[in-house]
Design a protein around this motif. Structure first.
Motif, PDB file in Angstrom:
ATOM      1  N   LEU A  12      39.469  38.832 -29.467  1.00 38.55           N
ATOM      2  CA  LEU A  12      38.875  40.022 -28.968  1.00 38.55           C
ATOM      3  C   LEU A  12      39.371  40.146 -27.778  1.00 38.55           C
ATOM      4  O   LEU A  12      39.896  39.137 -26.920  1.00 38.55           O
TER       5      LEU A  12
ATOM      6  N   SER B  81      32.083  54.978 -27.064  1.00 36.14           N
ATOM      7  CA  SER B  81      32.936  54.317 -28.359  1.00 36.14           C
ATOM      8  C   SER B  81      32.423  52.766 -28.004  1.00 36.14           C
ATOM      9  O   SER B  81      31.258  52.437 -27.106  1.00 36.14           O
ATOM     10  N   LEU B  82      33.206  52.444 -29.490  1.00 34.68           N
ATOM     11  CA  LEU B  82      33.090  50.502 -29.353  1.00 34.68           C
ATOM     12  C   LEU B  82      33.286  49.955 -29.195  1.00 34.68           C
ATOM     13  O   LEU B  82      32.658  49.141 -28.519  1.00 34.68           O
ATOM     14  N   GLU B  83      34.232  49.441 -28.476  1.00 31.98           N
ATOM     15  CA  GLU B  83      34.584  48.749 -27.108  1.00 31.98           C
ATOM     16  C   GLU B  83      33.217  49.630 -25.876  1.00 31.98           C
ATOM     17  O   GLU B  83      33.136  47.907 -25.170  1.00 31.98           O
TER      18      GLU B  83
ATOM     19  N   LEU C 139      30.017  48.379 -26.634  1.00 32.69           N
ATOM     20  CA  LEU C 139      30.371  46.356 -26.723  1.00 32.69           C
ATOM     21  C   LEU C 139      30.155  46.289 -24.704  1.00 32.69           C
ATOM     22  O   LEU C 139      29.649  44.488 -24.841  1.00 32.69           O
TER      23      LEU C 139
ATOM     24  N   TYR D 211      34.432  44.962 -34.260  1.00 29.08           N
ATOM     25  CA  TYR D 211      35.672  45.816 -33.312  1.00 29.08           C
ATOM     26  C   TYR D 211      36.662  45.317 -33.405  1.00 29.08           C
ATOM     27  O   TYR D 211      38.199  45.086 -32.939  1.00 29.08           O
TER      28      TYR D 211
ATOM     29  N   GLN E 282      39.083  46.433 -35.518  1.00 30.38           N
ATOM     30  CA  GLN E 282      39.539  47.244 -35.142  1.00 30.38           C
ATOM     31  C   GLN E 282      40.790  46.727 -33.997  1.00 30.38           C
ATOM     32  O   GLN E 282      42.366  47.660 -34.885  1.00 30.38           O
ATOM     33  N   ARG E 283      40.585  46.238 -34.046  1.00 28.96           N
ATOM     34  CA  ARG E 283      41.681  45.243 -32.964  1.00 28.96           C
ATOM     35  C   ARG E 283      42.933  44.940 -34.331  1.00 28.96           C
ATOM     36  O   ARG E 283      44.165  44.649 -33.321  1.00 28.96           O
TER      37      ARG E 283
ATOM     38  N   PHE F 139      38.206  51.788 -36.040  1.00 30.26           N
ATOM     39  CA  PHE F 139      37.311  51.471 -37.265  1.00 30.26           C
ATOM     40  C   PHE F 139      36.735  52.094 -37.918  1.00 30.26           C
ATOM     41  O   PHE F 139      37.052  52.313 -39.680  1.00 30.26           O
TER      42      PHE F 139
END
Length: 659
Positions: free
Chosen positions: A148, A188-190, A193, A220, A223-224, A230
């Motif tokens: 992360l 957004s997902l980021e 979170l 996430y 995705q990273r 994603f």
């Protein structure tokens, strides 16, 4: 009793957002038919095999579905549904029932009509995680902070791992604010979170507490580590590999798929609802046709198919956590659903308007999926889903032993040990959402014969279950075989669980200071005292005006009289305000301004009322008023104290708009 169970279910639903609330409560007057004995055309169906097990063929399955689904949907006021059954790597049957658009009378097409499977979407996220495990990019037991760009705090020095996340034991409190909304744009997902990290309230790996936030965290990480968004990853590595052309995680839905999207409804007799937007997308934002879900089921039943290596799929489908031995276990992403001696793996899903269930029988190479575009009248979809699964299993994989289980001689003793009040592990703990604990505590009692009684978990007909202890601290329902179990430590019961939801949420014994068995009656009595005190102000003024009498108070006594009653009205406004805010939260929007106003009002008013009530009692005794005035002043002080206690314990006195 029905009101209490409805509140219990409502509290679970608000906490759930998407997932398992429907499974936790099976109360509905909707009738569900027994398996049909004749075909839809009136012809006789094939006789069952000698052992009572029917052959699972398309003809027999369609006959059963024709007898089950139309009546169930009509009785439950549900507009439409899709059902898919796969077997031995092929689609056995896929059927559409009812309408995807009621006004247009557009029928459900099982191949192309898209439904929102809610938390069944998590299975795509978990599959993606296992693909990266396979590639050596994710270690299931490593600290997720390794992957992360922000930090998840350790709990008691213990880090969070992907294995914790996939077994729903990350230790997070519930995070439900604006999980499902009707209006965009969605964060957004980021951003979703990083907006707020829920408190970790359990040691990792210790307590099942279903978490949408943790699942989104897993998405996430995918995705990273993959270096692509994603949605792109899922499309490229799952949907495209399986030829799934009617499936998407994207929000809003891509233009080419919008004509195929079923409308969601509160009930078939109501107007359609807007397309739901999921902030924690990997936890439940997909839209998919029944035909495409079949391809996904077939892949997992084929030891991963083109998605996973056989050893990876086997790991994913194997037990990874056993909260209460004897009940259903948690796999990596899937959860177990035992029935008739079969160990199925499954996942359910609920948005506000769509409700789904996916169940795989790995040993039989069989999978079933059902999704509906409404909860229907009185939550009818919940018993329909349950009956669909159980009738399917009873028809094609019947139990070998149907005798009523013999009860252990310890049944009464153990039932008495289990009796008490329990808190749901899946709940807000350190924010104002903890107030739902007032409604969602589980009451376990004993009946007149000393047998176990759990009113919250009833039969399909909403009748109390009869529980028989079949193993130490494991009870089986005589009616349908569901299980209820308890965990004992140092000779005391500390935790209980209900079979179908045991892998993902449990109930821990409520500490004395939060036990609603004694707090709720005191709170109700206290609110009555406060309400009568508040009403005495205008009622007294009306009576004095009517009869020409004067209030026999002056100076500070008169000021105290008025201020106390003003604060009584304000104190009543606080719980009423929270009730209104919760009702708004059920509609998908929770205004931060309203949260802050109620919190500030609560901080000022509830302790203020207690202080004023004590001061009022002191003055009543100093002024040597009559016995009624003195008694009532003491009752008011005690009532204000109870309200203050509840407000502190259940975080009504707190600051922060996140929950």
């Amino acid at each position: 009793m029905r009101l209490i169970k409805s509140l219990f279910g409502a509290a679970l639903t608000l906490a759930a957002g998407m997932g398992v609330a429907q499974q936790a409560q099976q109360t509905s007057p909707a009738l569900v038919p027994a398996p049909a004995a004749t075909s839809a055309a009136g012809g006789a169906i094939a006789a069952p095999a000698i052992d009572g097990r029917r052959a699972l063929t398309k003809e027999d399955a369609d006959t059963w579905l024709d007898g089950f689904m139309p009546y169930a949907l009509a009785r439950g006021d549900i507009p439409g549904a899709v059902v898919v059954i796969v077997k031995d790597g092929q689609v056995l049957t896929q059927r559409g029932f009812g309408f995807s658009d009621v006004a247009a009378r557009k029928p459900v097409d099982p191949a192309t009509t898209l439904f929102r499977p809610g938390s069944v979407s998590k299975l795509y996220t978990w599959t993606a995680v296992m693909q990266l495990v396979e590639q050596g990019k994710i270690d299931l037991d490593a600290d997720v902070n390794t992957y992360l760009d922000f930090k998840i705090p350790a709990y008691q020095g213990k880090p969070l791992t992907m294995r914790n996340i996939m077994t729903h034991t990350p230790g997070f409190e519930e995070a439900g604010r604006d999980l499902i909304v009707d209006k965009g744009p969605v964060a957004s997902l980021e951003a979703a979170l990083k907006r707020w990290t829920p408190q970790r309230v359990y040691a990792p790996g210790s307590t099942p507490a279903y978490s949408n936030y943790a699942t989104a965290l897993a998405g996430y990480i995918v995705q990273r580590l993959s270096g692509m968004p994603f949605d792109d990853y899922i499309e490229r590595n799952i949907f495209q590999r399986l030829g799934m052309t009617h499936a998407s995680f994207r929000q809003p839905l891509p233009a080419n798929l919008q004509p195929f999207m079923a409308k969601g409804y509160q009930a078939a007799s109501t107007e359609p609802k807007p397309y739901e937007l999921i902030a924690m997308a990997p936890a439940g934002s997909s839209a998919i046709s029944g035909g495409d879900m079949a391809k996904f089921m077939i892949a997992h039943l084929a030891d991963g198919g083109p998605l996973l290596k056989p050893e990876t799929a086997k790991l994913m489908h194997s037990p990874a956590n056993d909260p209460i031995p004897g009940l259903d276990r948690m796999m990596l992403g899937f959860y177990e659903q035992k029935v008739n001696g079969q160990s199925a793996i499954a996942h359910g899903g609920d948005t506000k308007w769509f409700h789904s269930e996916l169940i795989l029988f790995p040993q039989e190479k069989v999978g079933i999926y059902i999704s509906a575009n409404s909860a229907g009248k009185d939550g009818a979809i919940s018993p329909i889903r349950t009956a669909f699964f159980r009738q399917f299993a009873d028809r094609y994989f019947p139990a070998k032993d149907t005798a009523v289980p013999k009860e252990l001689p310890t049944a009464k003793e153990h039932a008495a040990m289990v009796a008490g009040t329990y808190e749901n592990s899946r709940a807000a703990v350190e924010n104002f959402g903890a107030m739902l604990g007032l409604l969602s505590q589980l009451k376990v009692t004993t009946d007149k014969d000393g047998k176990l009684s759990v009113d919250a978990f009833t039969t399909l007909g909403d009748a109390p279950r009869k529980w028989v202890e079949v193993a130490p601290f494991i009870w089986r329902s005589v009616e349908d075989g569901e299980l209820f179990g308890a965990k004992v430590e140092n000779g005391k019961v500390v935790r209980v669980a209900y079979g179908p939801i045991a892998p993902i949420m449990v109930f821990d014994r409520a500490p004395w200071h939060k036990d609603t068995a004694w707090l709720m009656p005191l709170l109700i009595a206290s609110l009555i005292v406060i309400a009568l005190t508040a009403l005495s102000w205008p009622a007294g003024a009306i009576n004095r005006r009517r009869y020409g009498a004067a209030l026999a108070l002056t100076g500070r006594d008169l000021s105290t009289y008025r201020v106390v009653r003003l604060f009584c009205w304000l104190a009543l406004a606080v719980p009423l305000g929270w009730m209104f805010l919760i009702s708004v939260a059920f509609e998908g929007t929770t205004p931060a301004t309203g949260i802050w106003l109620l919190q500030i009002l609560g901080i000022l008013v509830i302790p203020g009322l207690f202080g004023l009530a004590v001061w009022n009692a002191v003055r009543a005794f100093k002024a040597r008023r009559g016995w009624f005035s003195k008694t009532w002043s003491v009752l008011l002080a005690l009532a204000a104290f109870v309200l203050l206690w509840v407000a502190f314990v259940f975080k009504l006195i707190s600051l922060g708009a996140n929950f």
